[in-house]
Write an enzyme that holds these catalytic residues in place. Structure first.
Site, PDB file in Angstrom:
ATOM      1  N   ASP A 132       0.833  -1.202   0.000  1.00 28.06           N
ATOM      2  CA  ASP A 132       0.000   0.000   0.000  1.00 28.06           C
ATOM      3  C   ASP A 132       0.867   1.251   0.000  1.00 28.06           C
ATOM      4  O   ASP A 132       1.925   1.285   0.638  1.00 28.06           O
ATOM      5  CB  ASP A 132      -0.916   0.022   1.225  1.00 28.06           C
ATOM      6  CG  ASP A 132      -2.263  -0.610   0.957  1.00 28.06           C
ATOM      7  OD1 ASP A 132      -2.657  -0.670  -0.218  1.00 28.06           O
ATOM      8  OD2 ASP A 132      -2.930  -1.044   1.917  1.00 28.06           O
ATOM      9  N   ARG A 182      -2.288  -0.909  -8.462  1.00 32.66           N
ATOM     10  CA  ARG A 182      -3.592  -0.371  -8.071  1.00 32.66           C
ATOM     11  C   ARG A 182      -3.517   1.146  -8.224  1.00 32.66           C
ATOM     12  O   ARG A 182      -2.655   1.796  -7.618  1.00 32.66           O
ATOM     13  CB  ARG A 182      -3.913  -0.734  -6.619  1.00 32.66           C
ATOM     14  CG  ARG A 182      -5.252  -0.151  -6.115  1.00 32.66           C
ATOM     15  CD  ARG A 182      -5.353  -0.249  -4.599  1.00 32.66           C
ATOM     16  NE  ARG A 182      -5.263  -1.615  -4.145  1.00 32.66           N
ATOM     17  CZ  ARG A 182      -4.860  -1.968  -2.918  1.00 32.66           C
ATOM     18  NH1 ARG A 182      -4.468  -1.048  -2.064  1.00 32.66           N
ATOM     19  NH2 ARG A 182      -4.808  -3.240  -2.579  1.00 32.66           N
TER      20      ARG A 182
END
Length: 305
Positions: A132, A182
């Site tokens: 992330d 992402r």
């Protein structure tokens, strides 16, 4: 008004007293609504429900900015056990992890040791691990870690944020690795020196990133609740004969569930981001800050039976 709302929720996300209170009494309210559960085993039933509806998942043990070596090692063990349980239960799920939870702010060697253990397990069990992205201050370190590990591991991906000026260059540099990325708009409060202050500019940059990545033929995740961005992606794919199996949409657990199911029904891959753990409050506040419309989605999700 949107800036005021964003700043208000970001302020709340950093309030330690409210965070402690939420951990003490709010877990049961959030579990099964906006987070899977207070631990991974209690989240499995919710993941299975999503899988049965055709929804894929990525899970994240909440908690970041760890300043203790022992806690960073505990988070590492938790991630490894989660990967092993995903494989044992046959779940359609990946794992997301923040580098600060593994000790990024403590020692670079510690992060590499912890991440190596996680990726060794993920590689063996063929479970994707997404690094992330956090705030801009940690962006370069995070990308450096990703690039290093990507040269040695297959089951690793990361995140790029459209609100940062640097992201277009980052995308171009990363594409030599043909990475699974992402793409998000971004949820942290950043200086206008490093990030687009206006939503319209963020949206345009987001579209540019989506187009660049989809036309490259590299599998990509478009993580958004914004109908305009969803429609843009679908039209782009149609115009350039990009098949639905070349990308996926991602959304948060408990938000826009009807839209998630509709995308699956229409033949698109849809992955749900399912966080779990006690530290749900800060995560929740940042999601509300990210997009004012999330407030309505969240309230609906929190009150569903």
């Amino acid at each position: 008004m949107q800036v005021i709302t964003r700043d208000f929720f970001l302020y709340l996300s950093k309030n330690k007293a409210l965070n402690r209170a939420a951990q003490n009494w709010g877990g049961n309210i959030a579990a099964g609504k906006i987070v899977g559960g207070l631990n991974f085993p209690s989240s499995i039933k919710f993941i299975k429900e999503l899988n049965e509806e055709g929804l894929s998942v990525t899970v994240d043990h909440l908690g970041e900015f760890v300043t203790s070596t022992s806690v960073a090692k505990e988070r590492t063990e938790e991630c490894i056990k989660t990967i092993e349980m995903i494989a044992a239960e046959g779940l359609d799920s990946q794992v997301s992890v923040k580098m600060t939870s593994l000790g990024l702010d403590i020692d670079e060697k510690l992060v590499y040791e912890n991440m190596t253990r996680i990726l060794d397990t993920a590689e063996k069990l063929k479970i994707m691990v997404t690094i992330d992205m956090e705030d801009e201050v940690r962006c370069q370190k995070t990308l450096d870690i990703f690039k290093d590990f990507k040269q040695r591991y297959t089951y690793i991906s990361t995140v790029l944020q459209a609100y940062l000026y640097r992201t277009e260059n980052d995308l171009n540099e990363l594409n030599q690795f043909k990475p699974f990325l992402r793409l998000v708009k971004g949820a942290y409060k950043e200086s206008p020196n490093v990030a687009f202050p206006d939503k319209a500019d963020v949206d345009e940059n987001y579209k540019k990133l989506i187009k660049t990545q989809l036309l490259s033929g590299i599998y990509t995740a478009i993580a958004t609740h914004d109908d305009a961005m969803i429609e843009y992606t679908k039209q782009l794919a149609k115009d350039h004969n990009i098949l639905p199996n070349q990308f996926e949409f991602q959304m948060l657990y408990g938000m826009r569930t009807a839209t998630q199911k509709k995308l699956v029904k229409d033949g698109y891959k849809m992955r749900v981001y399912v966080p779990y753990g006690n530290d749900w409050y800060g995560y929740f506040m940042r999601r509300l800050a990210e997009r004012p419309a999330n407030i309505a989605f969240a309230l609906k999700g929190m009150t569903k039976k």
